[in-house]
Design an enzyme around this catalytic site. Structure first.
Site, PDB file in Angstrom:
ATOM      1  N   ILE A  99      -9.145   8.251   7.995  1.00 51.26           N
ATOM      2  CA  ILE A  99     -10.534   8.720   7.929  1.00 51.26           C
ATOM      3  C   ILE A  99     -11.389   7.470   8.159  1.00 51.26           C
ATOM      4  O   ILE A  99     -11.090   6.410   7.583  1.00 51.26           O
ATOM      5  CB  ILE A  99     -10.862   9.293   6.515  1.00 51.26           C
ATOM      6  CG1 ILE A  99      -9.827  10.334   6.052  1.00 51.26           C
ATOM      7  CG2 ILE A  99     -12.292   9.818   6.447  1.00 51.26           C
ATOM      8  CD1 ILE A  99      -9.955  11.705   6.611  1.00 51.26           C
ATOM      9  N   ALA A 109       3.964   1.597  -0.901  1.00 48.09           N
ATOM     10  CA  ALA A 109       4.707   1.727  -2.173  1.00 48.09           C
ATOM     11  C   ALA A 109       3.773   2.245  -3.267  1.00 48.09           C
ATOM     12  O   ALA A 109       4.170   3.097  -4.077  1.00 48.09           O
ATOM     13  CB  ALA A 109       5.300   0.382  -2.568  1.00 48.09           C
ATOM     14  N   LYS A 124       1.167   4.137  -2.855  1.00 46.49           N
ATOM     15  CA  LYS A 124       0.826   5.537  -2.567  1.00 46.49           C
ATOM     16  C   LYS A 124       2.024   6.452  -2.805  1.00 46.49           C
ATOM     17  O   LYS A 124       1.863   7.596  -3.218  1.00 46.49           O
ATOM     18  CB  LYS A 124       0.311   5.666  -1.131  1.00 46.49           C
ATOM     19  CG  LYS A 124      -1.024   4.963  -0.905  1.00 46.49           C
ATOM     20  CD  LYS A 124      -2.112   5.548  -1.788  1.00 46.49           C
ATOM     21  CE  LYS A 124      -3.475   4.945  -1.548  1.00 46.49           C
ATOM     22  NZ  LYS A 124      -4.527   5.538  -2.401  1.00 46.49           N
ATOM     23  N   TYR A 129       0.833  -1.212   0.000  1.00 42.87           N
ATOM     24  CA  TYR A 129       0.000   0.000   0.000  1.00 42.87           C
ATOM     25  C   TYR A 129       0.864   1.257   0.000  1.00 42.87           C
ATOM     26  O   TYR A 129       0.656   2.178  -0.788  1.00 42.87           O
ATOM     27  CB  TYR A 129      -0.909  -0.038   1.228  1.00 42.87           C
ATOM     28  CG  TYR A 129      -1.891   1.105   1.358  1.00 42.87           C
ATOM     29  CD1 TYR A 129      -3.117   1.065   0.707  1.00 42.87           C
ATOM     30  CD2 TYR A 129      -1.600   2.211   2.156  1.00 42.87           C
ATOM     31  CE1 TYR A 129      -4.028   2.101   0.837  1.00 42.87           C
ATOM     32  CE2 TYR A 129      -2.499   3.248   2.296  1.00 42.87           C
ATOM     33  CZ  TYR A 129      -3.711   3.188   1.636  1.00 42.87           C
ATOM     34  OH  TYR A 129      -4.612   4.220   1.768  1.00 42.87           O
TER      35      TYR A 129
HETATM   36  P1  NDP Z   1     -13.360   2.445   0.744  1.00 45.13           P
HETATM   37  O1  NDP Z   1     -12.912   1.033   0.873  1.00 45.13           O
HETATM   38  O2  NDP Z   1     -14.369   2.981   1.685  1.00 45.13           O
HETATM   39  O3  NDP Z   1     -13.837   2.734  -0.755  1.00 45.13           O
HETATM   40  C1  NDP Z   1     -13.027   2.343  -1.834  1.00 45.13           C
HETATM   41  C2  NDP Z   1     -13.715   2.684  -3.126  1.00 45.13           C
HETATM   42  O4  NDP Z   1     -12.890   2.224  -4.209  1.00 45.13           O
HETATM   43  C3  NDP Z   1     -15.053   2.009  -3.281  1.00 45.13           C
HETATM   44  O5  NDP Z   1     -15.941   2.854  -3.975  1.00 45.13           O
HETATM   45  C4  NDP Z   1     -14.713   0.785  -4.147  1.00 45.13           C
HETATM   46  O6  NDP Z   1     -15.807   0.380  -4.925  1.00 45.13           O
HETATM   47  C5  NDP Z   1     -13.659   1.361  -5.041  1.00 45.13           C
HETATM   48  N1  NDP Z   1     -12.799   0.348  -5.623  1.00 45.13           N
HETATM   49  C6  NDP Z   1     -11.931  -0.481  -4.982  1.00 45.13           C
HETATM   50  N2  NDP Z   1     -11.331  -1.286  -5.880  1.00 45.13           N
HETATM   51  C7  NDP Z   1     -11.828  -0.954  -7.095  1.00 45.13           C
HETATM   52  C8  NDP Z   1     -11.588  -1.417  -8.412  1.00 45.13           C
HETATM   53  N3  NDP Z   1     -10.706  -2.375  -8.667  1.00 45.13           N
HETATM   54  N4  NDP Z   1     -12.268  -0.845  -9.429  1.00 45.13           N
HETATM   55  C9  NDP Z   1     -13.160   0.145  -9.191  1.00 45.13           C
HETATM   56  N5  NDP Z   1     -13.432   0.617  -7.971  1.00 45.13           N
HETATM   57  C10 NDP Z   1     -12.774   0.065  -6.940  1.00 45.13           C
HETATM   58  O7  NDP Z   1     -12.016   3.315   0.823  1.00 45.13           O
HETATM   59  P2  NDP Z   1     -11.783   4.818   1.320  1.00 45.13           P
HETATM   60  O8  NDP Z   1     -12.924   5.665   0.956  1.00 45.13           O
HETATM   61  O9  NDP Z   1     -11.320   4.730   2.723  1.00 45.13           O
HETATM   62  O10 NDP Z   1     -10.495   5.189   0.453  1.00 45.13           O
HETATM   63  C11 NDP Z   1     -10.577   5.969  -0.723  1.00 45.13           C
HETATM   64  C12 NDP Z   1      -9.159   6.381  -1.096  1.00 45.13           C
HETATM   65  O11 NDP Z   1      -8.588   7.132  -0.027  1.00 45.13           O
HETATM   66  C13 NDP Z   1      -8.224   5.208  -1.350  1.00 45.13           C
HETATM   67  O12 NDP Z   1      -7.346   5.503  -2.409  1.00 45.13           O
HETATM   68  C14 NDP Z   1      -7.458   5.110  -0.041  1.00 45.13           C
HETATM   69  O13 NDP Z   1      -6.198   4.512  -0.206  1.00 45.13           O
HETATM   70  C15 NDP Z   1      -7.350   6.565   0.327  1.00 45.13           C
HETATM   71  N6  NDP Z   1      -7.091   6.806   1.745  1.00 45.13           N
HETATM   72  C16 NDP Z   1      -7.976   6.393   2.696  1.00 45.13           C
HETATM   73  C17 NDP Z   1      -7.707   6.622   4.031  1.00 45.13           C
HETATM   74  C18 NDP Z   1      -8.624   6.182   5.123  1.00 45.13           C
HETATM   75  O14 NDP Z   1      -8.230   6.281   6.290  1.00 45.13           O
HETATM   76  N7  NDP Z   1      -9.840   5.752   4.831  1.00 45.13           N
HETATM   77  C19 NDP Z   1      -6.468   7.303   4.463  1.00 45.13           C
HETATM   78  C20 NDP Z   1      -5.612   7.699   3.364  1.00 45.13           C
HETATM   79  C21 NDP Z   1      -5.931   7.450   2.069  1.00 45.13           C
HETATM   80  P3  NDP Z   1     -16.592  -1.011  -4.630  1.00 45.13           P
HETATM   81  O15 NDP Z   1     -16.382  -1.342  -3.185  1.00 45.13           O
HETATM   82  O16 NDP Z   1     -18.004  -0.708  -5.003  1.00 45.13           O
HETATM   83  O17 NDP Z   1     -15.979  -1.991  -5.554  1.00 45.13           O
END
Ligand code: NDP
Length: 247
Positions: free
Chosen positions: A188, A157, A159, A155
């Site tokens: 978050i 790497a 990011k 993860y």
């Molecule tokens: P969630 O797991 O809540 O949501 C992830 C989203 O990405 C969902 O809508 C999911 O859709 C979609 N997704 C995952 N894999 C795929 C794929 N292969 N194709 C299409 N859609 C996909 O994650 P967060 O909201 O927490 O995270 C969002 C971003 O923020 C990420 O990049 C994460 O790394 C980053 N982030 C989050 C933090 C946190 O603390 N939450 C902290 C720092 C960064 P579905 O499930 O419908 O497939």
């Protein structure tokens, strides 16, 4: 901030931070398309919310790791909305394990989604942005891409890779007046974070100087600003939204 007449894509908009960003962009006037892999009902509910605000909404089931899916989605958005102005690369996953236990599958799945997924969408919109000499790209990275994190070599790497990707594409598209920035959230409380042991959540809260985790809209508000005309001279930057979790 006024995004009226602007058309946006948010990858991974069915739940979590992606949903908050899609709704905030729409609240400020943009038409918004989202994609997702699993949560179809939730994605369709986001479209209903966007349409209630009087904007156009679109949900597409598309795996971000698929180059063909990315190209088809961008083409569909241009056909249905007329153009594309804002790309928010957000879809991401974690598959945590210390390096000595991490499987090749865990490594590849995270890289294909978090890093190649961003490449796929950025490359698909680049010709449109270059032709129209405008555009906004906002990549969601993480403070763990800046500092590393136990059990997150894949993860972190991916990011960190997004940060190199952001700076490079900012240099490549600058002449076309396209800005490219990354937003680095701290923890978050979303589905992704809820999988963690409570001890990691408590540690994150203790690490912040504000003594609290961020809300979904803390990230969304910054993204809307970066998408707006007000942020026209900001590019190639990595901006943290983390309550001082990593300083
Ligand atoms: P969630 O797991 O809540 O949501 C992830 C989203 O990405 C969902 O809508 C999911 O859709 C979609 N997704 C995952 N894999 C795929 C794929 N292969 N194709 C299409 N859609 C996909 O994650 P967060 O909201 O927490 O995270 C969002 C971003 O923020 C990420 O990049 C994460 O790394 C980053 N982030 C989050 C933090 C946190 O603390 N939450 C902290 C720092 C960064 P579905 O499930 O419908 O497939």
């Amino acid at each position: 901030m006024n995004l009226e007449g602007k058309n946006a894509i948010v990858t991974g908009g069915s739940i979590g931070i992606g949903t908050a960003m899609a709704l905030d962009l729409a609240r400020h006037g943009a038409n918004v398309a989202i994609n997702y892999r699993r949560h179809a009902d939730e994605a369709n509910a986001v479209v209903v919310e966007i349409e209630k605000m009087g904007r156009k909404g679109l949900a597409v089931q598309a795996d971000v790791a698929s180059t063909a899916d990315a190209e088809a989605m961008v083409k569909k958005v241009v056909e249905e909305f007329g153009s594309i102005d804002i790309l928010v690369c957000n879809a991401g996953i974690n598959r945590d394990a210390p390096i000595w236990k991490m499987t090749e599958e865990q490594w590849d799945e995270v890289m294909d989604t978090n890093l190649k997924g961003y490449f796929n969408y950025i490359r698909a919109v680049a010709p449109y942005f270059r032709d129209q000499k405008s555009g906004r790209i906002i990549n969601i990275t993480s403070i763990n891409g800046l500092r590393g994190k136990f059990a997150q070599s894949n993860y972190a790497a991916s990011k960190a890779g997004i940060i190199g990707l952001t700076k490079t594409v900012a240099k490549e598209l600058g002449k076309s007046l396209v800005t490219v920035n990354a937003v680095a959230p701290g923890m978050i409380m979303t589905e992704m974070a809820k999988q963690l042991d409570q001890k990691w959540i408590d540690l994150a809260i203790n690490e912040t100087v504000l003594g609290k985790l961020g809300e979904l809209d803390d990230v969304a508000h910054l993204v809307t600003f970066l998408a707006s005309d007000l942020a026209g001279h900001i590019t190639g930057q990595i901006i943290s939204v983390d309550g001082g979790q990593y300083i």
